[in-house]
Design a protein around this motif. Structure first.
Motif, PDB file in Angstrom:
ATOM      1  N   GLY A   1      43.129  37.029  35.100  1.00 18.13           N
ATOM      2  CA  GLY A   1      42.129  36.754  34.091  1.00 18.13           C
ATOM      3  C   GLY A   1      42.423  35.586  33.171  1.00 18.13           C
TER       4      GLY A   1
ATOM      5  N   THR B   1      44.380  40.513  28.357  1.00 10.96           N
ATOM      6  CA  THR B   1      44.553  40.597  29.821  1.00 10.96           C
ATOM      7  C   THR B   1      45.758  41.420  30.249  1.00 10.96           C
TER       8      THR B   1
ATOM      9  N   ARG C   1      39.681  30.559  30.526  1.00 11.55           N
ATOM     10  CA  ARG C   1      39.779  30.910  29.113  1.00 11.55           C
ATOM     11  C   ARG C   1      39.839  29.651  28.256  1.00 11.55           C
TER      12      ARG C   1
END
Length: 317
Positions: free
Chosen positions: A236, A287, A240
């Motif tokens: 993940g 995460t 970002r």
């Protein structure tokens, strides 16, 4: 144009690489003494402090002598300061082998034994020991000053980022093997380091941690930059935001990288380092399940000396 450009110097890997190679080798000599100290999780016991003049070992307390080794990048020498006296070893155009001989002579005059190992660590294609490295290296005072300036500025930002963390956090300092400036936050959750990795790497990865730091780059990745990663690496991280323009996730390196060139373009690079570190920690919370309640107030000591604690403090970032 950002006013920070006048304070945060322009750094080019190719220009600094010869001096980085020089200093990386020479700091390992005094750095070896830190391996005699009690092991701290994340190798917190070995880091070299960034001082007003260079890089220095922690105070080393032996049965017969207490001493430090100070690599004074701005002066071009190494000062060994002990309760038994002090000695200065100049740094100039010479080989690591010649320096090691001079260093061992100096420490013996102070009643300090030579380092317990002469192995060169974490430098690909380097000779095996200090005594084997007979390549003459050129001391470049201008490059040494640029290196110190970068380490000093980056350390200031990393120390401010670290201050409010209430978990285990070793001192901000230079790892003398890989020669990167490192700030780490740990939580006591055991991990499974890769079995094929060297022992020192496995012992660095005994528990989960978040690392933010600074590197001069390498031949494989010749970019001076801030870096960050989360161990173990969670899913993940792609896509970002990392709070600072130019910061990006590099999946091949397993790092979030903030190039120095982008950092110095910001209005306030010092605060940009803090924001970059906060974004990385936020990613660890979101995460990898890191706790969000380990952050204390981010304020100066004068404020805390006058202000009674309150639940609001724990929410300040």
């Amino acid at each position: 144009m950002s006013t920070s450009l006048h304070v945060w110097p322009r750094l080019v890997y190719e220009d600094l690489a010869p001096m980085v190679a020089y200093v990386n080798r020479f700091v390992q000599v005094g750095g070896k003494y830190t391996l005699d100290e009690p092991f701290e999780v994340g190798w917190g016991n070995i880091v070299l402090e960034v001082t007003p003049r260079g890089l220095r070992t922690p105070t080393l307390r032996k049965r017969d002598v207490t001493f430090t080794v100070h690599y004074r990048l701005l002066d071009g020498d190494v000062v060994i300061e002990a309760d038994s006296g002090s000695r200065t070893v100049p740094l100039f155009d010479e080989s690591l082998a010649a320096f090691y001989t001079s260093f061992c002579t100096a420490v013996s005059e102070l009643g300090i034994r030579r380092p317990g190992s002469s192995l060169i660590c974490e430098i690909p294609d380097a000779p095996t020991t200090f005594g084997d490295d007979r390549v003459e290296r050129h001391w470049d005072r201008q490059a040494a000053r640029l290196m110190w300036s970068a380490l000093n500025l980056a350390a200031g930002g990393l120390e401010e980022w670290q201050a409010p963390f209430q978990g285990h956090r070793p001192r901000v300092g230079v790892m003398w093997g890989g020669f990167d400036l490192s700030a780490t936050r740990h939580r006591a959750r055991p991990t499974a380091p890769p079995a094929h990795a060297p022992a020192f790497v496995q012992n660095a990865q005994l528990e989960e941690y978040v690392a933010v730091g600074f590197t001069f780059g390498s031949p494989e990745a010749p970019d001076v930059s801030m870096y960050a990663y989360i161990w173990p690496q969670p899913d993940g991280l792609e896509g970002r935001s990392w709070a600072v323009d130019g910061a990006a996730w590099n999946p091949h390196a397993g790092l979030v990288l903030l190039p120095w060139a982008a950092l110095r373009q910001t209005a306030d690079p010092h605060q940009a380092i803090v924001a970059f570190g906060d974004a990385v920690y936020d990613a660890a919370v979101e995460t990898a399940g890191w706790p969000s309640d380990l952050m204390g107030p981010r304020c100066d000591g004068w404020y805390m000396s006058r202000t009674p604690p309150s639940p609001v403090h724990a929410q300040q970032r």
